[in-house]
Scaffold this motif. Sequence first.
Motif, PDB file in Angstrom:
ATOM      1  N   ASN A   1     -31.198 -55.777   6.409  1.00 31.10           N
ATOM      2  CA  ASN A   1     -32.084 -55.566   5.880  1.00 31.10           C
ATOM      3  C   ASN A   1     -32.450 -54.025   5.474  1.00 31.10           C
ATOM      4  OD1 ASN A   1     -33.578 -55.517   9.282  1.00 31.10           O
ATOM      5  ND2 ASN A   1     -34.989 -54.571   8.183  1.00 31.10           N
ATOM      6  N   ALA A   2     -33.616 -54.665   4.310  1.00 33.37           N
ATOM      7  CA  ALA A   2     -33.658 -53.259   3.539  1.00 33.37           C
ATOM      8  C   ALA A   2     -35.135 -53.306   4.148  1.00 33.37           C
ATOM      9  CB  ALA A   2     -34.004 -54.408   1.999  1.00 33.37           C
ATOM     10  N   ALA A   3     -35.950 -54.019   4.807  1.00 33.07           N
ATOM     11  CA  ALA A   3     -36.964 -52.967   5.394  1.00 33.07           C
ATOM     12  C   ALA A   3     -37.765 -52.201   6.302  1.00 33.07           C
ATOM     13  CB  ALA A   3     -38.479 -55.141   5.090  1.00 33.07           C
ATOM     14  N   TRP A   4     -38.331 -51.540   6.203  1.00 36.14           N
ATOM     15  CA  TRP A   4     -38.691 -51.094   7.462  1.00 36.14           C
ATOM     16  C   TRP A   4     -38.453 -51.211   8.751  1.00 36.14           C
ATOM     17  CZ3 TRP A   4     -38.338 -45.400   7.077  1.00 36.14           C
ATOM     18  CH2 TRP A   4     -38.190 -45.305   6.243  1.00 36.14           C
ATOM     19  N   LYS A   5     -38.960 -52.751   8.347  1.00 40.51           N
ATOM     20  CA  LYS A   5     -39.893 -53.616   9.908  1.00 40.51           C
ATOM     21  C   LYS A   5     -37.779 -53.978  10.287  1.00 40.51           C
ATOM     22  CE  LYS A   5     -41.472 -57.633  11.873  1.00 40.51           C
ATOM     23  NZ  LYS A   5     -42.694 -58.247  11.617  1.00 40.51           N
TER      24      LYS A   5
ATOM     25  N   TYR B   1     -34.627 -43.361  -4.127  1.00 37.88           N
ATOM     26  CA  TYR B   1     -36.069 -45.019  -3.869  1.00 37.88           C
ATOM     27  C   TYR B   1     -36.064 -44.877  -4.689  1.00 37.88           C
ATOM     28  CZ  TYR B   1     -38.714 -48.677  -3.639  1.00 37.88           C
ATOM     29  OH  TYR B   1     -39.130 -49.910  -2.820  1.00 37.88           O
TER      30      TYR B   1
ATOM     31  N   TRP C   1     -30.720 -49.353   3.583  1.00 40.47           N
ATOM     32  CA  TRP C   1     -30.660 -49.595   5.274  1.00 40.47           C
ATOM     33  C   TRP C   1     -29.099 -49.406   6.068  1.00 40.47           C
ATOM     34  CZ3 TRP C   1     -27.222 -53.059   7.798  1.00 40.47           C
ATOM     35  CH2 TRP C   1     -26.565 -53.397   6.585  1.00 40.47           C
TER      36      TRP C   1
ATOM     37  N   PHE D   1     -41.582 -48.627  -0.192  1.00 38.38           N
ATOM     38  CA  PHE D   1     -42.091 -49.736   0.405  1.00 38.38           C
ATOM     39  C   PHE D   1     -41.238 -49.892   1.579  1.00 38.38           C
ATOM     40  CE2 PHE D   1     -45.544 -49.489  -1.988  1.00 38.38           C
ATOM     41  CZ  PHE D   1     -46.456 -48.852  -1.977  1.00 38.38           C
ATOM     42  N   ASN D   2     -39.845 -50.408   0.903  1.00 38.92           N
ATOM     43  CA  ASN D   2     -38.496 -50.553   1.604  1.00 38.92           C
ATOM     44  C   ASN D   2     -37.562 -49.575   1.792  1.00 38.92           C
ATOM     45  OD1 ASN D   2     -37.085 -51.671  -0.359  1.00 38.92           O
ATOM     46  ND2 ASN D   2     -37.988 -53.280  -0.924  1.00 38.92           N
TER      47      ASN D   2
ATOM     48  N   TYR E   1     -30.242 -45.942   7.620  1.00 39.64           N
ATOM     49  CA  TYR E   1     -31.734 -46.283   8.630  1.00 39.64           C
ATOM     50  C   TYR E   1     -30.988 -46.479   9.949  1.00 39.64           C
ATOM     51  CZ  TYR E   1     -35.637 -48.508  10.390  1.00 39.64           C
ATOM     52  OH  TYR E   1     -37.401 -48.299  10.305  1.00 39.64           O
TER      53      TYR E   1
ATOM     54  N   THR F   1     -35.237 -61.083  -3.164  1.00 43.21           N
ATOM     55  CA  THR F   1     -35.412 -60.349  -3.613  1.00 43.21           C
ATOM     56  C   THR F   1     -34.824 -58.889  -3.229  1.00 43.21           C
ATOM     57  OG1 THR F   1     -36.650 -60.728  -1.446  1.00 43.21           O
ATOM     58  CG2 THR F   1     -38.025 -59.910  -3.220  1.00 43.21           C
TER      59      THR F   1
END
Length: 245
Positions: free
Chosen positions: A227-231, A119, A161, A155-156, A164, A51
């Motif tokens: 780290n491509a996710a919000w988390k 995005y 990032w 969603f990411n 971010y 992904t």
Amino acid sequence: MRFTNKNYPMKSEGFLPAERVYALDALRGIMMLLGLVIHAGLTYGQTDYQTIWPLKDPNNSMLFDLIVSYIHAFRMPVFFVVAGYFAALLFYRKGPNTMLLNRFKRILLPFLAAVLSVYPLVFMAFTFSAASFASVKNPFGEAWNILVTGKFLPFNVVHLWFLYFLAMYTVVGWLPAKIFQKSTAFTMTFKKAFTYILQNAWLRIFCMATLIFGCLSWMGTTFILTNAAWKIDPSTFVIYLVFFE
């Protein structure tokens, strides 16, 4: 310009650059251009990045994997080192509160705007390219369907990032600054210890290598992840914080 603000004892010695450091601007430009190379290599290498980079050309070569690994080893760390330098420059010139406001305007707001505008375009581009590689008859139709069905929703954070992380690093840097401002004795002790490490080449290398080794061991990999996710992944957050600070 000499550091003179009495609220920050760490500024009592040394000088701020009188002019813009154009070499660092050039360095950032080079790192950005290498981004074109590394992302092309992800497509034509043999490694399956899943992904993180779903596009894969059937005509691939291990040579591109080697190029990607080599560039990735230093490219993003360099970005964070340069970003940390300019953040410190702003901090020493204007103070922590002004730095926080400046970073809010120049990092957080553009980040939020890009999440809503860039995005969807990135998601469409990925979908179009993947459909083209899969020989779908109407790849643009596949990409357009992403928009009309709402699947483009962020969603990411994908390639945003970096911004971010920078937004959060600004807060991470601002909080200790407030502590240092109120505790002169602690600030001077920290300054002496940090200066001693910086002035000793072997100790400097040892400390940096130890920090990076610890973070990579925490990650369980020899490859610095993104780290491509919000988390937030704590190990990824910490290792790039090392370069930023």
